[in-house]
Design a protein around this motif. Structure first.
Motif, mmCIF file in Angstrom:
data_model
loop_
_atom_site.group_PDB
_atom_site.id
_atom_site.type_symbol
_atom_site.label_atom_id
_atom_site.label_comp_id
_atom_site.label_asym_id
_atom_site.label_seq_id
_atom_site.Cartn_x
_atom_site.Cartn_y
_atom_site.Cartn_z
ATOM 1 N N GLU A 140 -16.959 10.320 -4.512
ATOM 2 C CA GLU A 140 -15.744 10.701 -5.231
ATOM 3 C C GLU A 140 -15.221 12.034 -4.732
ATOM 4 N N GLY A 141 -15.634 12.418 -3.541
ATOM 5 C CA GLY A 141 -15.209 13.691 -2.987
ATOM 6 C C GLY A 141 -16.119 14.835 -3.366
ATOM 7 N N VAL A 158 -11.307 10.908 4.633
ATOM 8 C CA VAL A 158 -10.118 11.729 4.452
ATOM 9 C C VAL A 158 -9.886 11.778 2.945
ATOM 10 N N ASN A 159 -10.038 12.955 2.375
ATOM 11 C CA ASN A 159 -9.896 13.147 0.939
ATOM 12 C C ASN A 159 -8.525 13.782 0.699
ATOM 13 N N ILE A 160 -7.555 12.949 0.361
ATOM 14 C CA ILE A 160 -6.174 13.401 0.200
ATOM 15 C C ILE A 160 -6.057 14.411 -0.942
ATOM 16 N N LEU A 186 0.812 -1.206 0.000
ATOM 17 C CA LEU A 186 0.000 0.000 0.000
ATOM 18 C C LEU A 186 0.850 1.263 0.000
ATOM 19 N N SER A 187 0.527 2.143 -0.908
ATOM 20 C CA SER A 187 1.164 3.453 -0.945
ATOM 21 C C SER A 187 0.129 4.475 -0.516
ATOM 22 N N PHE A 188 0.380 5.137 0.562
ATOM 23 C CA PHE A 188 -0.584 6.051 1.143
ATOM 24 C C PHE A 188 -1.040 7.122 0.159
ATOM 25 N N THR A 189 -0.126 7.703 -0.554
ATOM 26 C CA THR A 189 -0.488 8.808 -1.443
ATOM 27 C C THR A 189 -1.192 8.350 -2.717
ATOM 28 N N GLU A 190 -1.186 7.057 -2.999
ATOM 29 C CA GLU A 190 -1.935 6.557 -4.149
ATOM 30 C C GLU A 190 -3.422 6.458 -3.846
ATOM 31 N N CYS A 191 -3.783 6.443 -2.593
ATOM 32 C CA CYS A 191 -5.187 6.363 -2.189
ATOM 33 C C CYS A 191 -5.706 7.768 -1.951
ATOM 34 N N ASN A 192 -6.682 8.168 -2.735
ATOM 35 C CA ASN A 192 -7.231 9.518 -2.596
ATOM 36 C C ASN A 192 -8.252 9.631 -1.478
ATOM 37 N N LEU A 193 -8.993 8.560 -1.212
ATOM 38 C CA LEU A 193 -10.065 8.593 -0.217
ATOM 39 C C LEU A 193 -9.857 7.490 0.815
ATOM 40 N N VAL A 245 2.220 14.810 2.625
ATOM 41 C CA VAL A 245 0.853 15.208 2.954
ATOM 42 C C VAL A 245 0.919 16.287 4.032
ATOM 43 N N ARG A 246 0.294 17.414 3.753
ATOM 44 C CA ARG A 246 0.330 18.549 4.687
ATOM 45 C C ARG A 246 -1.029 18.671 5.366
ATOM 46 N N TRP A 247 -1.172 17.955 6.461
ATOM 47 C CA TRP A 247 -2.444 17.847 7.164
ATOM 48 C C TRP A 247 -2.986 19.199 7.612
#
Length: 181
Positions: A120-121, A41-43, A18-25, A87-89
């Motif tokens: 889809e956000g 969480v909508n990246i 799993l790549s965190f930034t590949e998951c948008n939602l 990711v800048r929370w």
């Protein structure tokens, strides 16, 4: 509840890839007093989204403090397990969906499942298309139940099918007896 939940999935094969930034939602269903809401969480949009099918008016007072706890737990977990540090929370904003209202007091779980399939956000017609009608929500509920029961991975599938067959046979016998009278 989240401080008591063990979410250590790092030794699962799928989680290793799993790549965190590949998951948008990232979806977090949450149950409070028998009512489910969805925290997303909508990246990509840099938003924390709260989807509530009862549209509680007092979001800031009632849901936001709980959602903040869930989000904080999720962020801490993602940072330690998967998170790409890009990711800048602190830039994330809050979004509360206000366009969907369920027609009864018991279908919130079905709305959560539908949102996980179609969100889809942003608001889209697949989320509410004819979902003011209880019969269509119940039809979706029945389809979901059948998908679970009939799935080949269901270890209880054969037993349930036998019980269902017995039940149908018994029901047909009663119907035949009534018709003969």
């Amino acid at each position: 509840y989240y401080d008591k939940v063990d979410l250590d999935i790092t030794n699962k094969e799928w989680a290793k890839k799993l790549s965190f930034t590949e998951c948008n939602l990232w979806f977090f269903p949450y149950c409070d007093n028998k009512h489910y809401i969805m925290i997303c969480v909508n990246i990509k949009a840099e938003r924390f989204e709260v989807l509530d099918s009862l549209r509680h008016k007092d979001f800031e007072k009632y849901y936001k403090p709980m959602a903040v706890r869930v989000i904080q737990y999720a962020i801490n977990y993602m940072k330690t397990q998967f998170a790409d540090k890009t990711v800048r929370w602190e830039r994330f904003t809050w979004f509360n969906l206000e366009k969907v209202t369920q027609p009864d007091q018991i279908s919130c779980g079905m709305y959560i499942i539908r949102w996980m399939r179609h969100w889809e956000g942003k608001y889209n017609s697949a989320l509410t298309k004819d979902w003011k009608r209880i019969d269509l929500i119940n039809e979706e509920r029945e389809c979901l139940m059948l998908d679970i029961i009939l799935d080949e991975e269901n270890l209880e599938r054969e037993r349930i099918m036998k019980e269902a067959t017995k039940y149908c046979n018994m029901k047909n016998k009663k119907k035949d007896l009534k018709e003969r009278r």
